[in-house]
Design a protein around this motif. Structure first.
Motif, short mmCIF file in Angstrom:
data_model
loop_
_atom_site.label_atom_id
_atom_site.label_comp_id
_atom_site.label_asym_id
_atom_site.label_seq_id
_atom_site.Cartn_x
_atom_site.Cartn_y
_atom_site.Cartn_z
N LYS A 189 0.65 -1.78 -0.05
CA LYS A 189 0.29 -0.03 -0.34
C LYS A 189 1.00 1.55 0.05
O LYS A 189 0.96 1.98 -0.45
N HIS A 190 1.91 1.60 0.96
CA HIS A 190 2.82 2.79 1.05
C HIS A 190 3.60 2.48 -0.19
O HIS A 190 4.80 3.18 -0.51
N MET A 191 3.51 1.55 -1.05
CA MET A 191 4.43 1.54 -2.00
C MET A 191 6.03 0.86 -1.43
O MET A 191 7.43 1.71 -2.19
N THR A 192 6.32 0.50 -1.20
CA THR A 192 7.99 0.13 -0.10
C THR A 192 8.39 -1.67 -0.61
O THR A 192 7.06 -2.39 -0.66
N ARG A 193 8.78 -1.66 0.72
CA ARG A 193 9.17 -2.96 0.14
C ARG A 193 9.37 -3.74 1.77
O ARG A 193 9.44 -3.10 3.05
N THR A 194 9.17 -5.32 1.93
CA THR A 194 9.28 -6.43 2.92
C THR A 194 10.53 -7.05 2.68
O THR A 194 10.31 -7.59 1.22
N ILE A 195 11.26 -7.65 3.75
CA ILE A 195 11.76 -8.30 3.49
C ILE A 195 11.53 -9.68 4.71
O ILE A 195 11.61 -9.17 5.85
N TYR A 196 11.31 -10.67 4.32
CA TYR A 196 10.55 -12.05 5.43
C TYR A 196 11.94 -12.58 5.90
O TYR A 196 11.96 -13.40 4.61
N THR A 197 12.23 -13.02 7.21
CA THR A 197 13.55 -13.63 6.96
C THR A 197 12.55 -15.13 7.58
O THR A 197 12.24 -14.98 8.01
N SER A 198 13.73 -16.16 7.45
CA SER A 198 13.08 -17.82 7.90
C SER A 198 14.41 -18.18 8.12
O SER A 198 16.09 -18.27 7.55
N PRO A 199 14.90 -19.07 8.94
CA PRO A 199 16.25 -20.00 9.24
C PRO A 199 16.21 -21.24 8.63
O PRO A 199 17.43 -21.39 8.68
N ILE A 200 15.55 -21.63 7.67
CA ILE A 200 15.79 -22.59 6.81
C ILE A 200 15.14 -22.14 5.49
O ILE A 200 14.32 -21.45 5.45
N LYS A 201 15.68 -22.73 4.59
CA LYS A 201 15.34 -23.37 3.03
C LYS A 201 14.39 -23.59 2.99
O LYS A 201 12.84 -22.68 2.37
N ALA A 202 13.46 -24.79 4.09
CA ALA A 202 12.35 -25.23 3.25
C ALA A 202 11.24 -24.40 3.83
O ALA A 202 10.17 -24.19 3.40
N LEU A 203 11.38 -23.90 5.17
CA LEU A 203 10.03 -22.76 5.85
C LEU A 203 10.32 -21.36 4.95
O LEU A 203 9.09 -20.56 4.34
N SER A 204 11.17 -21.19 3.67
CA SER A 204 11.47 -20.28 2.86
C SER A 204 10.84 -20.14 1.60
O SER A 204 9.73 -19.68 0.86
N TRP A 231 9.84 -2.85 6.09
CA TRP A 231 9.62 -4.34 7.52
C TRP A 231 10.83 -4.68 7.32
O TRP A 231 11.01 -5.64 6.29
N VAL A 232 10.93 -5.77 7.74
CA VAL A 232 12.15 -6.38 8.29
C VAL A 232 11.46 -7.64 9.54
O VAL A 232 10.74 -7.56 10.65
N ILE A 233 10.87 -9.01 8.94
CA ILE A 233 10.21 -10.10 9.38
C ILE A 233 11.18 -10.82 10.23
O ILE A 233 11.66 -11.84 9.00
N PHE A 234 11.26 -11.36 11.34
CA PHE A 234 11.70 -12.46 11.44
C PHE A 234 11.21 -13.84 12.51
O PHE A 234 10.69 -13.33 13.16
N ASP A 235 10.97 -14.31 11.11
CA ASP A 235 10.32 -15.66 12.21
C ASP A 235 10.95 -16.75 12.52
O ASP A 235 12.41 -16.26 12.42
N GLU A 236 10.38 -17.01 13.30
CA GLU A 236 10.99 -17.58 14.64
C GLU A 236 12.51 -17.51 15.03
O GLU A 236 13.57 -18.29 14.85
N VAL A 237 12.14 -16.45 15.89
CA VAL A 237 13.48 -15.30 16.84
C VAL A 237 13.99 -16.48 17.29
O VAL A 237 14.94 -16.55 17.56
N HIS A 238 13.38 -17.58 18.27
CA HIS A 238 13.93 -18.42 19.30
C HIS A 238 14.76 -19.22 18.57
O HIS A 238 16.10 -19.63 19.55
#
Length: 1379
Positions: free
Chosen positions: A484-499, A552-559
């Motif tokens: 909506k804001h015409m910006t970008r988001t990065i979604y990070t995951s710890p493993i390739k399968a989840l990506s 935004w940068v989204i860190f999934d599975e931060v634990h």
């Protein structure tokens, strides 16, 4: 014509004969085609010549003729009566047949639609010219006609030369238009293919003609030409605020006009090349990390202007430049006595002796005061208190003068982590967010709405929710908000399968989604990019321009930050993110979520809102299963219900059921109990009975967690008689398998693992672990999500982020091997896997079952595992060479700053603001203190104070060594007399009554002498405060003696509370004394007198104290306790030396010694506290600072950085490596890889990425064996350098990280061996082999980039070839999630 034809024939027979003859010949050779050399002329075919015009058939045109270039026909091919152009990339001719002149005919045909293709053009001319013999050129082999070939004919319209297409049969054939279709070959491509790509074609002799040099025209003035400097200013329009009319222009200075990606960290620098916008460049600077103070030009100019100007007219003679105060040397009529020293005349004023003014002038005082200080009021102005002597009065006055002031008020705590209340509903959500960026078909939960509200305010959030609670909703809204804001988001995951899974889900939802992994790059221009955390770290260090548009940068599975190997990557990324990027953290429930959010808030200087859930959306029920046959399949006992209540009744019922079966076993087979925990046959019976019970209760699908890859395969293979799917489900599974496996080559479809997994899947069973081929794992996951896999045997990795909930979760065991030893599951691990039970919206509760194949586990262990707190988020920050080199190449960033901001340093750095305030106040207080008088006999007062402090520290060190030794602890038995030094007791004698110890420390209960308390309230008891220490107090132990009636108390002593161990031992009844003392602590027995044993012990201690006021004889650590430690021996010698120095001090004989000692003591204590605070605020307090200096020394020794810390070429190459940076760089600079073939290089590098240890084998070629030894030799050399620089890792440990077990496998794979044959070369599971080859391809690409960086095109080409050889077939089959 004959001459031209003969020359053409000679050139065909001997194509190299014309080389080196002349410049004209060289030009001919350069323009030749693949089979026929090119002549310097282009030939046109005129209608007259084709129709038989005799010698006019040849019409030469120079190659610079435009018309001749367009036609592009080789003159040599038209010699005689027949010509045909060579393969070229000209536009595609139209299909059909044209008659040329009287008898010649031209055949041409297109291949595909659109432009002409030179490689596909084919035409021939037939006919006769001047009666000469017909000559045909050699025929090109063309592919068969394709579906795009059309039966068209070119028809001439009139005599104008225009022509049209007709697909009508029988259309008249006519002549061609003027000239032939363009077919000139690409000279540049031919030259590259002929001379550059195939250097072996060049002749071995005639080198004088192989190179040509063109003399340049000298232009000395070009050396004086410089690029123009950037414009330092700009014109800014001045407008009228209301109308906008331009009133004028003014010149404004521009900042950051000369910034670039290699000189600046600012976001204002111009973007780099488009080719580097995604990945950046290792030579570029990163963007400035958020939370750090970035210096600007304005601040730098302000600092220069803030320099102090010297005032020559005011206070220059008393206050030096740069000082706040100075010394006034002007004489004064009435000197003011220093604080703590009394004026004799003021003391004698009450006696009316007179002459006070004269005596006052003779009183001792300082001749001058400190300018700028506030002189305190003289203590003599107050009424003089009564005292027995003048010295006592001075001491009392001095003690009041230097009494410490009130402690400073602490600063209010900054709250960076803000917990969000998720218990109250958000009723006005749609009023606050009238137009949400994204809407779901369901109503979001309260915690999701709270998080969305903060996202709308551009706040950073930390969502710590239970498994399957819906954390992804927050990520989806952030992605929609960025679009909506015409910006970008990065979604990070710890493993390739989840990506890969998130890519499929988000692409189906948003469409504009890209994927960046180690071997896949899909839609990098998308607004949402999904990647692993390592790739984001590389982009941050390389200054990728993607960071500019990032919201935004989204860190999934931060634990996953708790991972010992990869956890440091999360901390690096969080520290390096720029300030304009907001952070979203998604994690399972962790107990220290607020602490972690507080660290990030302080790091980024912004508030982090913590949103957590109170309970699971689907509650869980935990059971114990003890059955092993169809008769006992109902032995399922509830242990923990959905409300969290632990049922001991269910536990004891399971124990009784197990005991009953054991007794039946004993009656049948004897009293001997089964010693094993279960074999394949027993496991088969257990799972058949369990699955039958679950199938009856409709509790499928089920995930069985087994902590061994081998046991997963065994358990699934053992259930041969189990079939859980219907015929329609079998058909659906079959079609899905055929569709997914169709992308594999024929031999790969017949792999044993593929056939075995297909058979299992048809029966509703599946296996999922790291040894399974990636495409098979994805097939299992997709079928499981569809509900077609009823029973899935998986390892712990299945629970890491893979959103595949089930109805039931089964634990094969509660013990696992963590790489070092077997241990019970941690509460966090158990909760993570058990959380896969219960599908939201489908199941009212989730079922978790623990199998009891052997004995039932202990209740305490089960309770701790099921109800214990999950593991805390802990820092795994460590220094790596890549991090150090990436930061050293940027002058504005320091490795110390990275260490300061790590999560490991957070506990000691979070109070830095309070430390800074306390430091400022203590510095101000120290400046206000008066210097002690060190004249006369007090000259050695500072040395005396230092000797006393050093003697105390030395004795404390020796005593710690004594208390840590075995003999020292043995001597501390009941009855031993010791000297006690605590906050309440100062050098008081005590006798040990009881010794108690645990696994970590030892404690002592002792009877200690003390004063009889005046008040019964223990809070009003004064703590022991030693007075001014004299030599006898420091040299010996000036024992405590009661001033009044003697009393005693019982105290718990730690080893550090024992100041000395005496040689005296008393006979005491410890239990009796302790019982009597505890009884007299009760209110009704408080007045009772102590027992005779207590009184006798206290009287004996008092007698010893009176007999030895300086301390009784103590045990010598060296002679009596037999301590031979070097520090103890040297400490004893140093203590005796200090005792001699203290005895010879002269300051103690001065009457002013007590007052001046207290002044000096206060000053030294303040200075010590200031030094402590400065140490805490400095880099020297960093825990990893010594290791940092050691690693920098390693880099300096190997030549990666110079003495000044500047990164050299080898260091820049190491920055481009993803792992094993030192070893790979050393191999490259030692030319250890350049002489090898690409497949050999790939085989050797497999030892750096292979995770399964094994032997290299004896079947390797000698080249590979020598290469392995050379790699190990280089690794050994690096390890020796590390040891020499002080690092703890040994050479054997460093070399042991290399595993060359798959060298032969990778070598054969790079040579083209099919994967079906490759599986038999090693016992390593197929999935691990695939993972090794995939990581190896990534390493080859990083080496290719490094080779280009240092100018090694040969090695770069070999690495490119090696990566190409590896990337084929099933190993690099495209993910099903990306299709």
């Amino acid at each position: 014509m004959a001459t031209a034809g003969s020359q053409l024939q000679r050139r065909r027979r001997n194509p190299r004969s014309a080389l080196g003859t002349s410049e004209k010949g060289r030009r001919k050779e350069l323009g030749k085609g693949r089979r026929v050399r090119r002549a310097p002329y282009l030939w046109r075919v005129s209608p007259a010549a084709v129709s038989g015009g005799g010698p006019r058939a040849r019409s030469p045109a120079r190659s610079d003729d435009v018309e001749g270039r367009k036609r592009g026909i080789h003159g040599s091919r038209l010699a005689g009566t027949s010509a045909r152009p060579s393969r070229s990339r000209s536009r595609r001719p139209l299909a059909g047949t044209r008659r040329v002149g009287g008898g010649s005919r031209l055949h041409f045909r297109p291949f595909g639609g659109g432009a002409y293709r030179r490689s596909s053009l084919h035409f021939r001319l037939r006919g006769s010219c001047c009666g000469s013999q017909m000559m045909e050129t050699e025929r090109l082999v063309l592919p068969p006609p394709g579906p795009l070939d059309l039966p068209l004919r070119a028809v001439e319209l009139g005599c104008t030369g225009r022509w049209a297409l007709r697909n009508v049969r029988g259309a008249p054939e006519s002549t061609l238009p003027h000239g032939l279709p363009p077919c000139a070959p690409d000279l540049q491509q031919e030259a590259e293919q002929r001379f550059l790509s195939s250097p072996a074609w060049l002749p071995l002799h005639g080198l004088e003609h192989s190179a040509r040099k063109w003399q340049r025209k000298m232009d000395p003035w070009s050396l004086l030409t410089v690029l123009g400097a950037p414009v330092p200013s700009d014109l800014q329009a001045q407008r009228q605020p209301t109308t906008g009319q331009i009133l004028g222009f003014k010149e404004v200075l521009l900042e950051n006009t000369d910034l670039s990606a290699t000189t600046s960290l600012s976001l204002r620098r111009p973007p780099g090349p488009i080719s580097q916008s995604l990945w950046g460049n290792p030579t570029q600077y990163p963007f400035w990390p958020g939370g750090m103070d970035e210096p600007t030009l304005t601040e730098l100019s302000t600092r220069e202007e803030a320099e102090e100007e010297i005032d020559f007219e005011k206070d220059l003679l008393t206050v030096p430049p740069g000082f706040k105060r100075g010394v006034d040397f002007a004489p004064k009529d009435h000197p003011v006595p220093a604080p703590g020293l009394l004026s004799l005349s003021r003391l004698l004023e009450p006696l009316d002796l007179g002459g006070g003014d004269e005596d006052e002038r003779e009183a001792v005082g300082q001749p001058g005061g400190t300018r700028g200080d506030t002189v305190p009021a003289s203590p003599c102005s107050a009424p003089v208190a009564r005292a027995s002597s003048l010295e006592d009065l001075v001491l009392k006055e001095a003690s009041t003068a230097v009494s410490p002031s009130e402690p400073p008020k602490p600063l209010p705590q900054e709250q960076w982590a803000v917990p969000v209340d998720v218990t109250s509903p958000v009723g006005d959500f749609y009023r606050l967010v009238p137009q949400p960026a994204f809407q779901w078909p369901f109503e979001p939960d309260v915690f999701q709405k709270q998080a969305i509200l903060h996202l709308e305010r551009h706040d950073s959030v930390f969502v710590a929710a239970h498994t399957s609670a819906g954390k992804t909703v927050v990520a989806e809204y952030a992605i929609a908000l960025a679009q909506k804001h015409m910006t970008r988001t990065i979604y990070t995951s710890p493993i390739k399968a989840l990506s890969n899974q998130k890519f499929r889900d988000f692409r189906n939802t948003f469409g504009d989604v890209g994927l960046l992994t180690g071997d896949v790059q899909l839609h990098p221009e998308a607004s949402c990019l999904i990647m692993t955390t390592e790739i984001l770290r590389s982009m941050l260090y390389s200054g990728s321009d993607v960071i500019r548009d990032l919201e935004w940068v989204i860190f999934d599975e931060v634990h996953y930050i708790n991972d010992a190997e990869r956890g440091v990557v999360w901390e690096e990324v969080l520290i390096m993110l720029p300030d304009h990027v907001s952070i979203i953290l998604l994690s399972a429930t962790v107990p220290n979520a607020l602490e972690f959010a507080d660290w990030i808030g302080r790091l980024k200087r912004r508030q982090i809102y913590v949103v957590s859930t109170a309970a699971r959306p689907v509650p869980l029920e935990h059971y114990l299963f003890t059955g092993n046959s169809p008769k006992t399949q109902g032995e399922l006992f509830l242990l923990l219900d959905s409300r969290g209540a632990f049922h001991t009744k269910g536990y004891y019922a399971a124990v009784e059921a197990k005991k009953e079966r054991m007794s039946k076993h004993a009656q049948t087979f004897g009293a001997k109990q089964p010693t094993h925990q279960g074999g394949p046959a027993q496991d088969r019976g257990v799972y058949l009975s369990l699955l039958a019970s679950l199938r009856t209760r409709a509790q499928l699908p089920v995930v069985v967690f087994t902590f061994s890859r081998g046991r997963c395969d065994e358990q699934a293979s053992g259930l041969t008689s189990l079939d859980l799917t219907t015929s329609s489900e079998k058909s659906e599974i079959h079609l899905f398998l055929q569709r997914c496996l169709a992308r594999l080559r024929g031999s790969d479809r017949q792999l044993p693992q593929v056939l075995h997994m297909s058979e299992l899947l048809h029966r509703g069973l599946g296996v999922h672990h790291s040894g399974i081929l990636p495409i098979l794992k994805e097939i299992v996951e997709m079928l499981f999500s569809r509900g077609l896999v009823k029973v899935l045997f998986a390892t712990e990795t299945f629970a890491m982020g893979v959103n595949m909930p089930a109805r039931t979760v089964v634990f094969d065991s509660m013990r696992k091997h963590d790489g070092n030893a077997f241990r019970d599951l941690l509460p966090g691990e158990y909760v993570q896997m058990a959380g896969r039970a219960g599908r939201r919206g489908l199941d009212p509760t989730g079922t978790v079952i623990l199998l009891c194949k052997g004995r039932v586990p202990e209740m305490v262990d089960l309770h701790r595992m099921m109800t214990g707190k999950p593991s805390q988020l802990q820092s795994q920050f460590r220094l790596t060479y890549t991090m150090i080199l990436n930061l050293l190449r940027v002058d504005a960033l320091r490795v110390e700053d990275m260490m300061k901001r790590s999560f490991s340093e957070f506990p000691s750095r979070k109070d830095s603001k309070a430390h800074e305030q306390a430091l400022a106040e203590l510095t101000k207080k120290l400046g206000a203190l008066e210097e002690p008088d060190l004249t006369g006999q007090l000259v050695d007062l500072p040395e005396y104070y230092s000797w006393g402090e050093e003697l105390t520290e030395t004795r404390s060190l020796i005593q710690r060594r004594v208390m840590e030794s075995v003999n020292g602890l043995k001597s501390l038995s009941a009855g031993r007399v010791v000297v006690v030094k605590t906050q309440e007791h100062h050098n008081a004698l005590g006798v040990i009554l009881q010794v108690s110890s645990n696994s970590t420390s030892r404690a002592f209960t002792a009877l200690v002498l003390c004063d009889k308390p005046v008040s019964e309230d223990p809070r009003e008891r004064r703590s022991a405060s030693p007075g001014v220490p004299y030599p006898e107090d420091l040299v010996g132990f000036k024992l405590f003696l009661p001033e009044g009636p003697c009393d005693h108390t019982v105290a718990k002593l730690q080893p550090g509370d024992v100041a000395a161990i005496t040689t005296k031992v008393l006979r005491v009844n410890g239990e009796k004394i302790l019982e009597d003392f505890s009884r007299r602590q009760q209110l009704k027995f408080k007045k009772d007198p102590p027992l005779a044993a207590v009184t006798a012990a206290a009287q004996e201690l008092l007698r010893l104290a009176q007999a030895h006021p300086t301390g009784p004889p103590t045990l010598d650590p060296v002679n009596d306790l037999q301590l031979k430690d070097v520090s103890v021996v040297e400490g004893g010698l140093r203590a005796r030396k200090l005792e001699e120095l203290i005895r010879g001090a002269q300051c103690v004989h001065s009457p002013r010694f007590p007052a001046q000692y207290l002044k000096l003591q206060e000053r030294r204590q303040l200075q010590k506290e200031i030094e402590r605070l400065r140490f805490l605020l400095s880099d020297q307090s960093l825990l990893l600072l010594p290791e940092y200096h050691q690693r920098v020394e390693v880099l300096r020794t190997l030549g990666y950085v110079d003495e000044a810390g500047t990164v050299k070429l080898a260091g820049r190459v190491a920055c481009a490596m993803s792992s094993h940076e030192l070893l790979l760089t050393e191999l490259m600079f030692d030319n250890a890889l350049s002489a090898l073939r690409p497949e050999e290089i790939a085989a050797l590098l497999s030892g750096l990425v292979c995770q399964s240890p094994g032997d290299t084998g004896e079947q390797l070629p000698s080249t590979l064996k020598q290469g392995v030894e050379r790699v190990r030799a280089v690794a050994k050399r690096i390890g020796e350098v590390q040891v020499a620089c002080g690092l703890n890792q040994t050479v054997e440990e460093f070399v042991g990280e290399l595993n060359f077990g798959l060298v032969g496998v990778v070598y054969e794979w790079a040579r083209g061996m099919p994967f079906s044959e490759l599986a038999g070369l090693s016992g390593t599971p197929e999935g691990l082999v695939v993972r090794c080859i995939q990581r190896l391809a990534e390493m080859c690409r990083s080496l290719r980039g490094a080779a280009r960086l240092v100018g090694e095109p040969v090695l770069g080409a070999k690495m490119e070839t090696a990566a190409t050889l590896l990337r084929r077939d099933i190993v690099f089959a495209a993910s099903l999630y990306t299709q």
